[in-house]
Design a protein around this motif. Structure first.
Motif, short mmCIF file in Angstrom:
data_model
loop_
_atom_site.label_atom_id
_atom_site.label_comp_id
_atom_site.label_asym_id
_atom_site.label_seq_id
_atom_site.Cartn_x
_atom_site.Cartn_y
_atom_site.Cartn_z
N GLY A 1 -3.13 15.75 9.67
CA GLY A 1 -2.67 15.16 8.71
C GLY A 1 -2.37 16.57 7.79
N TRP B 1 -5.82 2.34 3.71
CA TRP B 1 -7.20 2.07 3.88
C TRP B 1 -8.30 0.97 3.59
CZ3 TRP B 1 -9.86 2.71 8.19
CH2 TRP B 1 -11.32 3.04 8.13
N GLY C 1 -6.57 13.33 5.50
CA GLY C 1 -5.84 14.05 5.70
C GLY C 1 -6.50 15.36 5.47
N ARG D 1 -0.67 1.23 9.99
CA ARG D 1 -0.98 1.83 8.81
C ARG D 1 -2.71 3.05 8.96
NH1 ARG D 1 1.27 1.19 4.08
NH2 ARG D 1 0.58 2.73 3.99
N ALA E 1 0.82 -1.17 -0.22
CA ALA E 1 0.21 -0.10 -0.06
C ALA E 1 0.08 1.21 -0.20
CB ALA E 1 -1.01 -0.41 1.32
N GLY E 2 0.49 2.28 -0.85
CA GLY E 2 1.55 3.10 -1.08
C GLY E 2 1.64 4.24 0.04
N ASP E 3 -0.28 4.82 -0.29
CA ASP E 3 0.11 5.61 0.86
C ASP E 3 -1.59 5.95 1.78
OD1 ASP E 3 -3.06 5.47 -0.89
OD2 ASP E 3 -1.16 7.42 -2.53
N ALA E 4 -1.96 6.51 1.88
CA ALA E 4 -2.89 6.28 3.44
C ALA E 4 -3.86 5.97 3.13
CB ALA E 4 -3.00 7.88 3.56
N ASP E 5 -4.64 6.11 1.77
CA ASP E 5 -6.11 5.39 1.05
C ASP E 5 -5.69 3.63 0.46
OD1 ASP E 5 -7.48 7.81 1.48
OD2 ASP E 5 -6.68 8.85 -0.74
N ALA E 6 -4.57 4.18 -0.05
CA ALA E 6 -4.59 2.74 -0.36
C ALA E 6 -4.84 1.40 1.11
CB ALA E 6 -3.19 1.81 -1.19
N THR F 1 2.30 20.37 7.12
CA THR F 1 3.98 19.38 6.70
C THR F 1 4.94 19.91 7.31
OG1 THR F 1 2.59 20.64 4.03
CG2 THR F 1 5.20 19.91 4.84
N GLU G 1 -3.63 5.83 9.42
CA GLU G 1 -3.56 7.51 8.78
C GLU G 1 -4.70 8.43 8.56
OE1 GLU G 1 -0.48 7.17 5.89
OE2 GLU G 1 0.21 4.96 6.27
#
Length: 249
Positions: A245, A26, A171, A166, A19-24, A248, A168
């Motif tokens: 989130g 999830w 955002g 994971r 999973a590359g990011d928060a949505d993936a 930055t 997260e």
């Protein structure tokens, strides 16, 4: 350890690694929840020591979530309160709880509506991480106790611990974040920048010099951002912005 349990652990670890990011991530969490017999997956982060929800995500029926928010049922939800305190019951029997309140009470209304949407049991796990308390809750129609036989509780604890790494925040770019009882507003660029610099340890005077504002203007921006999140202090506003989130760093 059963083969089925072992395969679930291996598959979960592999999927989370990909999973590359928060949505993936999830989406992976949702798929694992389905394998565990869940009709819904709910995740939340709460600010330790305060009655404050940093963020929540849920795959519950949107109609139910609208009813829950519209009728302010978070105010009397015992499972939410226990989760915020970091001590939710491992298994929450909605049907049993429904029988406890007076017939016309909001307590019964809450549980009756949950049952009508097929959320008969809630399987929970929580973790404490410094200023945040994370909680994962699976809504199930059937009793999940024996999904993996006698080791179901152990299986869920092990998998949930993996998933928690994971969990997260949604955002600033999505509306899939809820903070019942308080607004979920995006920060303006200048608000995010100033809070980000605060989180990095800069003083208000240093920030004023970097962003080209007076120190008084910087203080006003901080107060405005805190007001948006209904934070009671600058430190709480900063903690909420980090946990959601929105900054930055």
């Amino acid at each position: 350890m059963t083969t089925r349990f072992a395969n679930l652990l291996i598959d979960t670890a592999d999927a989370l690694a990909e999973a590359g990011d928060a949505d993936a991530a999830w989406q992976v969490i949702n798929r694992v929840g389905t394998r565990l017999g869940a009709r819904s997956v709910n995740a939340g982060v709460f600010l330790t020591g305060t009655p404050t929800i940093a963020w929540m995500r849920s795959t519950m029926n949107p109609d139910w979530l609208e009813e829950y928010a519209g009728d302010a049922l978070h105010e009397i939800d015992p499972l939410l309160k226990a989760s915020m305190a970091g001590d939710p019951p491992r298994l929450y029997d909605v049907g049993f709880q429904q029988q406890l309140g007076p017939p016309e009470s909001r307590y019964r209304q809450l549980h009756q509506r949950m049952l009508s949407y097929g959320y008969h049991y809630m399987l929970t796990h929580s973790w404490q991480h410094g200023p945040e308390n994370k909680c994962l809750v699976l809504g199930c129609e059937d009793d999940p106790t024996h999904l993996f036989g006698p080791g179901t509780a152990r299986a869920f604890s092990a998998v949930a611990a993996m998933l928690s790494c994971r969990l997260e925040p949604p955002g600033a770019g999505t509306t899939d974040g809820r903070a019942f009882g308080s607004s979920w507003q995006r920060l303006e660029p200048v608000e995010a920048e100033i809070l980000s610099r605060l989180a990095q340890g800069m003083t208000e005077d240093d920030i004023a010099e970097h962003v080209g504002l007076s120190e008084a203007d910087v203080l006003r921006v901080i107060a405005r951002a805190a007001g948006k999140m209904q934070a009671t202090s600058r430190d709480e506003a900063l903690a909420l912005a980090v946990l959601r989130g929105l900054l930055t760093l």
